[in-house]
Design a protein around this motif. Structure first.
Motif, PDB file in Angstrom:
ATOM      1  N   LEU A 175       9.447  46.693  10.296  1.00 21.53           N
ATOM      2  CA  LEU A 175       9.204  46.002   9.026  1.00 21.53           C
ATOM      3  C   LEU A 175      10.238  44.905   8.784  1.00 21.53           C
ATOM      4  CD1 LEU A 175       7.602  45.731   6.435  1.00 21.53           C
ATOM      5  CD2 LEU A 175       8.949  47.596   5.445  1.00 21.53           C
ATOM      6  N   VAL A 176      11.500  45.176   9.076  1.00 21.73           N
ATOM      7  CA  VAL A 176      12.554  44.170   8.867  1.00 21.73           C
ATOM      8  C   VAL A 176      12.354  42.983   9.806  1.00 21.73           C
ATOM      9  CG1 VAL A 176      15.028  43.726   9.143  1.00 21.73           C
ATOM     10  CG2 VAL A 176      14.254  45.756   7.917  1.00 21.73           C
ATOM     11  N   ILE A 177      12.019  43.251  11.076  1.00 24.29           N
ATOM     12  CA  ILE A 177      11.765  42.157  12.026  1.00 24.29           C
ATOM     13  C   ILE A 177      10.584  41.309  11.556  1.00 24.29           C
ATOM     14  CG2 ILE A 177      11.004  41.619  14.376  1.00 24.29           C
ATOM     15  CD1 ILE A 177      12.553  44.106  15.307  1.00 24.29           C
ATOM     16  N   ALA A 178       9.530  41.981  11.092  1.00 24.36           N
ATOM     17  CA  ALA A 178       8.358  41.258  10.589  1.00 24.36           C
ATOM     18  C   ALA A 178       8.705  40.433   9.354  1.00 24.36           C
ATOM     19  CB  ALA A 178       7.240  42.248  10.273  1.00 24.36           C
ATOM     20  N   ARG A 179       9.578  40.963   8.505  1.00 24.76           N
ATOM     21  CA  ARG A 179       9.984  40.217   7.298  1.00 24.76           C
ATOM     22  C   ARG A 179      10.819  38.990   7.661  1.00 24.76           C
ATOM     23  NH1 ARG A 179       8.243  40.059   2.262  1.00 24.76           N
ATOM     24  NH2 ARG A 179      10.247  40.430   1.223  1.00 24.76           N
ATOM     25  N   VAL A 180      11.607  39.087   8.720  1.00 18.13           N
ATOM     26  CA  VAL A 180      12.356  37.914   9.185  1.00 18.13           C
ATOM     27  C   VAL A 180      11.381  36.815   9.613  1.00 18.13           C
ATOM     28  CG1 VAL A 180      13.866  37.027  10.996  1.00 18.13           C
ATOM     29  CG2 VAL A 180      14.440  39.174   9.840  1.00 18.13           C
ATOM     30  N   LEU A 181      10.371  37.201  10.401  1.00 20.33           N
ATOM     31  CA  LEU A 181       9.352  36.232  10.828  1.00 20.33           C
ATOM     32  C   LEU A 181       8.599  35.673   9.624  1.00 20.33           C
ATOM     33  CD1 LEU A 181       7.845  38.102  13.914  1.00 20.33           C
ATOM     34  CD2 LEU A 181       9.449  36.181  13.931  1.00 20.33           C
ATOM     35  N   GLN A 182       8.334  36.533   8.647  1.00 15.25           N
ATOM     36  CA  GLN A 182       7.642  36.089   7.445  1.00 15.25           C
ATOM     37  C   GLN A 182       8.496  35.085   6.668  1.00 15.25           C
ATOM     38  OE1 GLN A 182       6.889  39.051   4.383  1.00 15.25           O
ATOM     39  NE2 GLN A 182       4.729  38.476   4.282  1.00 15.25           N
ATOM     40  N   GLY A 183       9.798  35.332   6.615  1.00 15.77           N
ATOM     41  CA  GLY A 183      10.702  34.408   5.931  1.00 15.77           C
ATOM     42  C   GLY A 183      10.784  33.062   6.621  1.00 15.77           C
TER      43      GLY A 183
END
Length: 537
Positions: free
Chosen positions: A118-126
């Motif tokens: 989830l954190v890795i995906a949120r980085v990509l989302q950011g």
């Protein structure tokens, strides 16, 4: 033969960089606002889902906050360089890439089986989300002449201002009626639709294409050092703000380290970028007085908007026991007031001196914050909604004029870099507002609790009388005295909390009052009497 000089050409604006092509520009405004609204809404909607995320992934609340921190750090790094990326990759191409990455990352977030994913995906989302608002802002500035930008930026105001307001209510509804996964999955169909609409209707002007080709022909010089300094400076600054209150600020070695890295990197970035011919962040734009002042006011607008958007529902939940949904609904009435005010702000921005609009809006903000500082622990839903409405109705009269005047005196080929800096100011202002508000709140609550406890004197007649009546009311309990003292302590905590919130609202009001005089230094653009340069047929 030269074409007749128009007000637009006298102000240095031409339609050569417009994204509308032969289409109605207002149709294009609607198309490009969809992905930006999606991103801005997602920023606030995820806050409400943290408790559900921590429960669903079997992690602590502190671990769950990295879902927010990771996004904010990635966003803070990408926004400053979005202007450079726009010029290098092409405006439409970069906008489409940002939409695609944000949408794909949203899918990953919704399907994440654990915190790491989830954190890795949120980085990509950011990273994807960071390019949306600056590029849209640049597109609008290039597609509308100065006297019509007020209405154009009014549309953007709906996206930027209303998104954070509706986020908590929508997030509360989703988490209560579905699951936290849908906080992210809801972006997928919207993102896909936005991608194909943008690809179909948005034009990449020949002027922009030729400017990019000319830059690439001269050789692409990538400012690697500038990018690294941006990443370390703003990334660690965002990390410091987001984790500071939890880590007890500078009593923590972690915060001391992140703050030191950020400060050194930012200072080095300023020195380095001012010496570059083709900087990744064009800080020389800040030499323009109008632009530098609008950056400051935009930062304060972000501070007030994001700070109060978090504080008000937090107060309603902690002091009045509201659910996340009901607390969010109290903000929604403010969002409706903003929607109603936006068209008036857009219309007046083209006809009234923006200094009058900005000064009046800041004065209303100060009055609204003063009103918020007078609330009590016994307020009802209507009182909270009305208090937010007073504040929300003035927000468009801040956001729209700021964007309209920001580009005054800048060349059209500087709009991408200018939009990036304005969005940096808004986001960092928001982060500073949230972080400082939470720090002030924690200190104020502790101080008021200490003061209230000191008044609970056994020699005080009122105290002993209340305690005696409470013990009688709880006579059926095993320990009536202990139960009565427990109830009293809870009420002390409640009263200390509301007093702490009121102190923070007063502090924000003082900040607004201090900044307001800066508006008088701005110089609104006026039609020049000098002869316009020839314009070819």
């Amino acid at each position: 033969m030269a074409a007749e000089a128009t007000p637009e050409t006298r102000r240095g604006w031409t339609a050569e960089r417009s994204i509308a092509g032969g289409r109605n520009p207002w149709l294009i405004v609607a198309v490009i606002s969809i992905p930006t609204f999606m991103e801005v809404l997602d920023t606030s909607i995820a806050n409400v889902a943290l408790d559900h995320i921590s429960g669903g992934l079997s992690i602590s609340n502190d671990q769950a906050t990295w879902v927010l921190t990771s996004y904010l750090v990635a966003n803070a790094i990408i926004i400053p360089i979005s202007g450079w990326l726009t010029n290098v990759l092409g405006r439409k191409r970069y906008f489409l890439m940002s939409i695609a990455l944000f949408t794909f990352a949203s899918l990953l977030c919704g399907l994440a089986p654990n915190l790491t994913t989830l954190v890795i995906a949120r980085v990509l989302q950011g990273i994807g989300g960071g390019g949306l608002a600056p590029v849209e802002q640049s597109m609008l500035a290039d597609s509308f002449p100065p006297e019509k930008r007020g209405l154009a930026f009014a549309a953007l105001a709906i996206v930027i201002v209303v998104g954070p307001v509706l986020g908590p209510a929508l997030g509360g509804w989703i988490t209560e009626h579905a699951s936290w996964h849908w906080v992210f999955l809801i972006n997928v169909p919207i993102g896909i639709a936005a991608f194909f609409l943008t690809r179909t209707f948005v034009d990449e002007p020949e002027k922009v294409v030729s400017e990019r080709a000319e830059k690439l022909r001269k050789g692409l010089r990538i400012d690697y050092i500038g990018m690294i300094l941006v990443a370390f400076g703003l990334g660690f600054f965002e990390l410091t703000l987001d984790r500071g209150e939890r880590e007890d600020w500078f009593s923590s070695g972690f915060i001391i380290t992140t703050a030191a890295v950020s400060a050194i990197s930012v200072l080095a970035l300023i020195v380095w970028e001012l010496q570059r011919e083709d900087p990744v962040v064009d800080l020389r734009l800040l030499r323009n007085t109008n632009f530098s002042l609008t950056v400051v006011v935009m930062g304060i607008t972000g501070m007030i908007l994001f700070g109060t958007t978090q504080l008000i529902p937090q107060m309603l939940q902690q002091v009045l026991g509201y659910s996340a949904l009901n607390a969010g609904l109290a903000l929604t009435f403010g969002g409706l007031a903003t929607l109603l005010a936006v068209p008036f702000a857009g219309k007046l921005t083209g006809t009234v001196d923006v200094r009058i609009l900005l000064g009046g809006a800041l004065a209303v903000q100060a009055a609204a914050l003063w009103h918020l500082s007078g609330l009590t622990a016994d307020i009802g839903f209507a009182d909270a909604a009305i208090a937010r409405t007073y504040q929300a109705v003035a927000l468009p009269f801040l956001f729209v004029p700021i964007n309209a005047i920001a580009y005054s005196g800048l060349r059209q080929d500087q709009t991408a870099q200018a939009s990036a800096l304005l969005n940096v100011a808004r986001n960092l202002g928001g982060s500073i507002g949230i972080s400082s508000a939470q720090t002030l709140l924690a200190g104020a609550v502790q101080r008021h609790q200490t003061e209230l406890v000191q008044t609970l004197n056994p020699l005080d007649a009122d105290y002993t009388d209340w305690l005696s009546r409470a013990q009688g009311a709880f006579a059926g309990q095993a320990d009536p005295n202990g139960v009565a003292l427990g109830v009293l302590y809870q009420e002390v905590r409640r009263q200390a909390s509301i007093l702490g919130f009121l102190d923070v609202f007063r502090s924000l009001m003082i900040v607004v009052l201090v900044v307001t005089p800066l508006v008088l230094l701005m110089r609104p653009s006026k039609t020049s009497n000098v002869e316009a340069p020839p314009v070819g047929h």
